[in-house]
Design a protein around this motif. Structure first.
Motif, PDB file in Angstrom:
ATOM      1  N   ASP A   1       0.792  -1.221   0.000  1.00 50.67           N
ATOM      2  CA  ASP A   1       0.000   0.000   0.000  1.00 50.67           C
ATOM      3  C   ASP A   1       0.824   1.269   0.000  1.00 50.67           C
ATOM      4  O   ASP A   1       1.889   1.334   0.626  1.00 50.67           O
ATOM      5  CB  ASP A   1      -0.951   0.018   1.198  1.00 50.67           C
ATOM      6  N   TYR A   2       0.308   2.269  -0.679  1.00 49.44           N
ATOM      7  CA  TYR A   2       0.896   3.596  -0.663  1.00 49.44           C
ATOM      8  C   TYR A   2       0.408   4.368   0.564  1.00 49.44           C
ATOM      9  O   TYR A   2      -0.600   4.024   1.184  1.00 49.44           O
ATOM     10  CB  TYR A   2       0.512   4.355  -1.929  1.00 49.44           C
ATOM     11  N   ILE A   3       1.155   5.411   0.890  1.00 48.81           N
ATOM     12  CA  ILE A   3       0.780   6.335   1.955  1.00 48.81           C
ATOM     13  C   ILE A   3       0.435   7.656   1.283  1.00 48.81           C
ATOM     14  O   ILE A   3       1.224   8.169   0.481  1.00 48.81           O
ATOM     15  CB  ILE A   3       1.942   6.518   2.945  1.00 48.81           C
ATOM     16  N   THR A   4      -0.731   8.170   1.607  1.00 50.87           N
ATOM     17  CA  THR A   4      -1.229   9.353   0.928  1.00 50.87           C
ATOM     18  C   THR A   4      -1.624  10.407   1.952  1.00 50.87           C
ATOM     19  O   THR A   4      -2.143  10.070   3.016  1.00 50.87           O
ATOM     20  CB  THR A   4      -2.458   8.984   0.070  1.00 50.87           C
TER      21      THR A   4
ATOM     22  N   LEU B   1      -3.735   8.797   4.753  1.00 52.22           N
ATOM     23  CA  LEU B   1      -4.596   7.695   4.301  1.00 52.22           C
ATOM     24  C   LEU B   1      -3.705   6.506   3.984  1.00 52.22           C
ATOM     25  O   LEU B   1      -2.766   6.625   3.198  1.00 52.22           O
ATOM     26  CB  LEU B   1      -5.389   8.099   3.057  1.00 52.22           C
ATOM     27  N   VAL B   2      -4.014   5.390   4.624  1.00 54.02           N
ATOM     28  CA  VAL B   2      -3.172   4.201   4.493  1.00 54.02           C
ATOM     29  C   VAL B   2      -4.062   2.973   4.394  1.00 54.02           C
ATOM     30  O   VAL B   2      -5.119   2.925   5.020  1.00 54.02           O
ATOM     31  CB  VAL B   2      -2.251   4.067   5.732  1.00 54.02           C
ATOM     32  N   GLY B   3      -3.616   1.972   3.653  1.00 53.98           N
ATOM     33  CA  GLY B   3      -4.278   0.677   3.667  1.00 53.98           C
ATOM     34  C   GLY B   3      -3.735  -0.143   4.831  1.00 53.98           C
ATOM     35  O   GLY B   3      -2.515  -0.346   4.923  1.00 53.98           O
TER      36      GLY B   3
ATOM     37  N   TYR C   1      -3.634  14.221   2.586  1.00 55.31           N
ATOM     38  CA  TYR C   1      -4.646  15.144   2.089  1.00 55.31           C
ATOM     39  C   TYR C   1      -4.675  16.405   2.946  1.00 55.31           C
ATOM     40  O   TYR C   1      -4.317  16.384   4.127  1.00 55.31           O
ATOM     41  CB  TYR C   1      -6.038  14.499   2.145  1.00 55.31           C
TER      42      TYR C   1
ATOM     43  N   ASN D   1      -6.067   5.122  -3.343  1.00 59.87           N
ATOM     44  CA  ASN D   1      -5.520   6.088  -2.407  1.00 59.87           C
ATOM     45  C   ASN D   1      -5.616   7.518  -2.928  1.00 59.87           C
ATOM     46  O   ASN D   1      -5.556   8.458  -2.149  1.00 59.87           O
ATOM     47  CB  ASN D   1      -4.056   5.784  -2.115  1.00 59.87           C
ATOM     48  N   GLU D   2      -5.741   7.696  -4.216  1.00 64.05           N
ATOM     49  CA  GLU D   2      -5.773   9.042  -4.784  1.00 64.05           C
ATOM     50  C   GLU D   2      -7.218   9.403  -5.099  1.00 64.05           C
ATOM     51  O   GLU D   2      -7.699   9.250  -6.223  1.00 64.05           O
ATOM     52  CB  GLU D   2      -4.903   9.102  -6.030  1.00 64.05           C
ATOM     53  N   GLN D   3      -7.900   9.879  -4.100  1.00 64.24           N
ATOM     54  CA  GLN D   3      -9.331  10.137  -4.211  1.00 64.24           C
ATOM     55  C   GLN D   3      -9.597  11.622  -4.424  1.00 64.24           C
ATOM     56  O   GLN D   3      -8.902  12.473  -3.874  1.00 64.24           O
ATOM     57  CB  GLN D   3     -10.040   9.652  -2.948  1.00 64.24           C
TER      58      GLN D   3
ATOM     59  N   TYR E   1      -4.668  15.066   6.695  1.00 62.64           N
ATOM     60  CA  TYR E   1      -4.998  13.666   6.957  1.00 62.64           C
ATOM     61  C   TYR E   1      -4.037  12.743   6.228  1.00 62.64           C
ATOM     62  O   TYR E   1      -3.685  12.994   5.068  1.00 62.64           O
ATOM     63  CB  TYR E   1      -6.405  13.339   6.442  1.00 62.64           C
TER      64      TYR E   1
ATOM     65  N   GLN F   1       1.812  11.492  -2.314  1.00 67.80           N
ATOM     66  CA  GLN F   1       1.703  10.055  -2.097  1.00 67.80           C
ATOM     67  C   GLN F   1       3.071   9.423  -2.265  1.00 67.80           C
ATOM     68  O   GLN F   1       3.845   9.837  -3.129  1.00 67.80           O
ATOM     69  CB  GLN F   1       0.715   9.469  -3.102  1.00 67.80           C
TER      70      GLN F   1
ATOM     71  N   LEU G   1     -19.281  13.092   2.892  1.00 63.62           N
ATOM     72  CA  LEU G   1     -18.374  13.384   1.790  1.00 63.62           C
ATOM     73  C   LEU G   1     -18.357  12.234   0.807  1.00 63.62           C
ATOM     74  O   LEU G   1     -18.261  11.068   1.195  1.00 63.62           O
ATOM     75  CB  LEU G   1     -16.955  13.605   2.315  1.00 63.62           C
TER      76      LEU G   1
ATOM     77  N   LEU H   1     -12.391  10.955   8.908  1.00 62.11           N
ATOM     78  CA  LEU H   1     -13.286  10.429   7.881  1.00 62.11           C
ATOM     79  C   LEU H   1     -13.456   8.928   8.079  1.00 62.11           C
ATOM     80  O   LEU H   1     -12.477   8.192   8.159  1.00 62.11           O
ATOM     81  CB  LEU H   1     -12.720  10.684   6.487  1.00 62.11           C
TER      82      LEU H   1
ATOM     83  N   LEU I   1     -15.307   5.480   6.519  1.00 61.15           N
ATOM     84  CA  LEU I   1     -15.891   4.966   5.283  1.00 61.15           C
ATOM     85  C   LEU I   1     -17.211   4.254   5.570  1.00 61.15           C
ATOM     86  O   LEU I   1     -17.278   3.343   6.406  1.00 61.15           O
ATOM     87  CB  LEU I   1     -14.911   4.010   4.611  1.00 61.15           C
TER      88      LEU I   1
ATOM     89  N   PHE J   1     -12.522  14.459  -3.903  1.00 60.31           N
ATOM     90  CA  PHE J   1     -13.681  14.626  -3.046  1.00 60.31           C
ATOM     91  C   PHE J   1     -14.625  15.710  -3.551  1.00 60.31           C
ATOM     92  O   PHE J   1     -14.210  16.699  -4.159  1.00 60.31           O
ATOM     93  CB  PHE J   1     -13.231  15.019  -1.632  1.00 60.31           C
ATOM     94  N   GLY J   2     -15.892  15.515  -3.234  1.00 59.16           N
ATOM     95  CA  GLY J   2     -16.879  16.564  -3.402  1.00 59.16           C
ATOM     96  C   GLY J   2     -16.818  17.532  -2.238  1.00 59.16           C
ATOM     97  O   GLY J   2     -16.055  17.332  -1.286  1.00 59.16           O
TER      98      GLY J   2
ATOM     99  N   PHE K   1      -6.003  15.952  -2.358  1.00 56.52           N
ATOM    100  CA  PHE K   1      -4.756  15.186  -2.433  1.00 56.52           C
ATOM    101  C   PHE K   1      -3.548  16.109  -2.445  1.00 56.52           C
ATOM    102  O   PHE K   1      -3.515  17.101  -3.180  1.00 56.52           O
ATOM    103  CB  PHE K   1      -4.792  14.345  -3.708  1.00 56.52           C
TER     104      PHE K   1
ATOM    105  N   LEU L   1      -8.710   0.681   3.583  1.00 54.32           N
ATOM    106  CA  LEU L   1      -8.186   2.037   3.475  1.00 54.32           C
ATOM    107  C   LEU L   1      -8.701   2.839   4.660  1.00 54.32           C
ATOM    108  O   LEU L   1      -9.915   2.924   4.871  1.00 54.32           O
ATOM    109  CB  LEU L   1      -8.648   2.696   2.170  1.00 54.32           C
TER     110      LEU L   1
ATOM    111  N   PHE M   1      -8.372   6.467   6.991  1.00 57.69           N
ATOM    112  CA  PHE M   1      -7.881   7.821   7.233  1.00 57.69           C
ATOM    113  C   PHE M   1      -7.488   7.977   8.689  1.00 57.69           C
ATOM    114  O   PHE M   1      -8.132   7.413   9.587  1.00 57.69           O
ATOM    115  CB  PHE M   1      -8.981   8.848   6.934  1.00 57.69           C
TER     116      PHE M   1
ATOM    117  N   PRO N   1     -11.555  17.077   1.338  1.00 57.96           N
ATOM    118  CA  PRO N   1     -10.088  16.936   1.346  1.00 57.96           C
ATOM    119  C   PRO N   1      -9.519  16.963  -0.069  1.00 57.96           C
ATOM    120  O   PRO N   1     -10.185  16.564  -1.029  1.00 57.96           O
ATOM    121  CB  PRO N   1      -9.884  15.568   2.006  1.00 57.96           C
TER     122      PRO N   1
END
Lengths: 113, 113
Positions: free
Chosen positions: A31-34, A89-91, A36, B100-102, A87, A49, B90, B43, B45, B104-105, A46, A101, A103, A44
């Motif tokens: 998993d990547y680390i992202t 975000l990680v898996g 926001y 991971n690359e989301q 924030y 990453q 959201l 956040l 899910l 958002f609204g 992006f 996933l 946050f 949020p």
């Protein structure tokens, strides 16, 4: 318990470098680390990453140690407009074996003049 | 630029009402997500969808359902709204394989009286 942990808040002054760390000891292998950024009344956005070592773009750097159990978002020379909530975000590998996933709870950065 | 729109910025409903929150994205993304955001909790899910008519439960699906009949649209349904569902909701979307690359609204602030 698999979760991500961030400091609740941080204060800084304009022109300083700010480092925000996220702990994620159960990160999934691939998993990547992202990271926001979120301003009030917006969703949020992006920022950056990475998977390992260091990633840099025009707004931030991301440092990831070899064990990948944490990551540090670095904002160089912050300005008032960097005041926001950040924030990670990680898996994560959950107890059930499922990957989720997740946050972090967010770090509120306040930049003072 | 990816655009994710949500049907309402603010919504006030009464306990027991059925509530529909709509989300539309214009970038042909396969993945769509619904989160709720509460102070101190970040956040969380609720549901996500990785394709038309496909859905998976997130961390807090109880009291919610979703519908994805078209690729660009993802609806969140509160079958019988309760006061503890007062929150910011959201919606986000991402390309397949890039969860991971989301994007958002702006969010919908729902108040249940």
């Amino acid at each position: 318990l698999a979760k991500t942990t961030q400091p609740i808040s941080m204060d800084s002054y304009e022109g300083q470098e700010v480092n925000i760390t996220c702990s994620h000891n159960n990160i999934a292998t691939n998993d990547y680390i992202t990271w926001y950024q979120q301003f009030p009344s917006q969703g949020p956005r992006f920022i950056i990453q990475g998977y390992k070592t260091k990633v840099t773009n025009e707004v931030a750097s991301l440092f990831i140690p070899a064990d990948r159990k944490s990551s540090t978002l670095s904002l160089p020379r912050v300005s008032l407009s960097d005041t926001a909530v950040y924030y990670c975000l990680v898996g994560l590998k959950m107890d059930t074996g499922r990957r989720a996933l997740t946050f972090g709870s967010g770090t509120r950065l306040q930049v003072q003049p | 630029d990816v655009k994710v729109t949500q049907s309402s910025r603010y919504l006030v409903k009464r306990t027991g009402e059925k509530v529909f929150l709509e989300c539309v994205q214009d970038m042909d993304h396969e993945n769509m997500f619904w989160y709720r955001q509460d102070p101190g909790l970040g956040l969380r899910l609720i549901y996500f969808s990785y394709d038309v008519k496909m859905k998976e439960k997130g961390d807090i699906p109880e009291g919610y359902s979703v519908s994805r009949e078209k690729k660009e649209r993802f609806s969140l349904i509160l079958e019988s709204a309760s006061t503890n569902q007062t929150s910011m909701y959201l919606c986000a979307s991402s390309l397949r394989g890039r969860g991971n690359e989301q994007f958002f609204g702006p969010g919908t602030r729902l108040t249940v009286l």
